[in-house]
Design a protein around this motif. Structure first.
Motif, PDB file in Angstrom:
ATOM      1  N   GLU A 118      -0.356   3.662 -10.855  1.00 34.91           N
ATOM      2  CA  GLU A 118      -1.501   2.780 -11.074  1.00 34.91           C
ATOM      3  C   GLU A 118      -1.223   1.415 -10.454  1.00 34.91           C
ATOM      4  N   GLY A 119      -2.231   0.876  -9.784  1.00 41.26           N
ATOM      5  CA  GLY A 119      -2.080  -0.420  -9.128  1.00 41.26           C
ATOM      6  C   GLY A 119      -1.738  -0.314  -7.647  1.00 41.26           C
ATOM      7  N   GLU A 120      -1.217   0.806  -7.224  1.00 37.96           N
ATOM      8  CA  GLU A 120      -0.911   1.006  -5.809  1.00 37.96           C
ATOM      9  C   GLU A 120      -2.185   1.356  -5.045  1.00 37.96           C
ATOM     10  N   ASN A 121      -2.070   1.274  -3.728  1.00 36.77           N
ATOM     11  CA  ASN A 121      -3.196   1.680  -2.872  1.00 36.77           C
ATOM     12  C   ASN A 121      -3.035   3.142  -2.481  1.00 36.77           C
ATOM     13  N   ALA A 122      -4.160   3.818  -2.318  1.00 40.03           N
ATOM     14  CA  ALA A 122      -4.157   5.221  -1.898  1.00 40.03           C
ATOM     15  C   ALA A 122      -4.920   5.337  -0.592  1.00 40.03           C
ATOM     16  N   THR A 123      -4.325   6.005   0.367  1.00 38.57           N
ATOM     17  CA  THR A 123      -4.973   6.220   1.658  1.00 38.57           C
ATOM     18  C   THR A 123      -5.080   7.706   1.949  1.00 38.57           C
ATOM     19  N   MET A 124      -6.297   8.121   2.284  1.00 34.70           N
ATOM     20  CA  MET A 124      -6.547   9.505   2.663  1.00 34.70           C
ATOM     21  C   MET A 124      -7.179   9.510   4.041  1.00 34.70           C
TER      22      MET A 124
END
Lengths: 113, 112
Positions: free
Chosen positions: A15-21
């Motif tokens: 939680e709090g991190e960035n997610a890239t798809m």
């Protein structure tokens, strides 16, 4: 049939991190769309980016489109546990008339609290 | 939710029996779609409709038929259900000229 392919297939972050798809597609498009699916539910439209746009924002979502590489990315910033879901890209080719959307297989995102 | 309902929401049936799934919309949209979703395959288009009595096949149409006798209802029929048709079925409508689709809640079908 023309189809978007998401990468990675699964992603687990804190939680709090960035997610890239990422999404790659095969032919020219009019627009590319991203959808979210929570477990056991139908898909929900998130954002649409047109072929003449390079970047688009909606709240914590940022979508980019590179038509020269036939790819798109979806960035979710400051992720929350509620962002846990599967994410799909979708395109229509040819981009006119009755053509239905074709969906990729999705990226399964898990956000750990 | 674009006023889309699907019925039934859950169904268990035996191999060889006919099954009809119903999609109902309240907003008078022209385009309606049936997809199935299976692990490892994502979402695959079965049939779609672009108007009353106007339908076309999708990627995985074998074993399925559809009918649309009025704008608000799009029916998906499995003439003789097989175990390979065990899946979650989603109906969707297209809203506007940009191909944005809105999905129903899904029907979970189990063929034993």
């Amino acid at each position: 049939s023309q189809q978007g392919e998401e990468d990675p297939q699964a992603l687990s972050i804190q939680e709090g991190e960035n997610a890239t798809m990422n999404c790659s597609y095969k032919t020219s498009i009019n627009n590319l769309q991203w959808y979210r699916q929570n477990s056991g539910r139908g898909l929900v439209h998130l954002i649409l980016i047109r072929s003449n746009e390079r970047e688009k924002h909606s709240g914590r979502l940022r979508v980019t489109l590179d038509t020269s590489k036939k790819s798109s990315s979806l960035l979710i910033t400051a992720s929350r546990a509620a962002d846990t879901a599967s994410y799909f890209c979708a395109t229509a080719f040819p981009p006119s008339g009755n053509t239905p959307l074709v969906f990729g297989k999705g990226t399964r995102l898990s956000v750990i609290a | 939710d674009a006023g889309i309902t699907q019925s039934p929401r859950h169904k268990v049936t035996e191999t060889g029996t006919p099954v009809t799934l119903r999609c109902h919309q309240t907003e008078n949209h022209r385009y309606m779609y049936w997809y199935r979703q299976d692990p490892g395959h994502g979402l695959r288009l079965i049939h779609y409709s672009y108007g009353v009595k106007d339908t076309d096949k999708g990627e995985v149409s074998d074993g399925y038929s559809v009918s649309r006798s009025k704008t608000e209802d799009f029916l998906l029929t499995l003439e003789s259900a097989t175990s390979s048709q065990t899946s979650v079925y989603f109906c969707a409508i297209r809203r506007g000229p940009t191909y944005e689709q809105y999905f129903g809640p899904g029907t979970r079908l189990t063929v034993t």
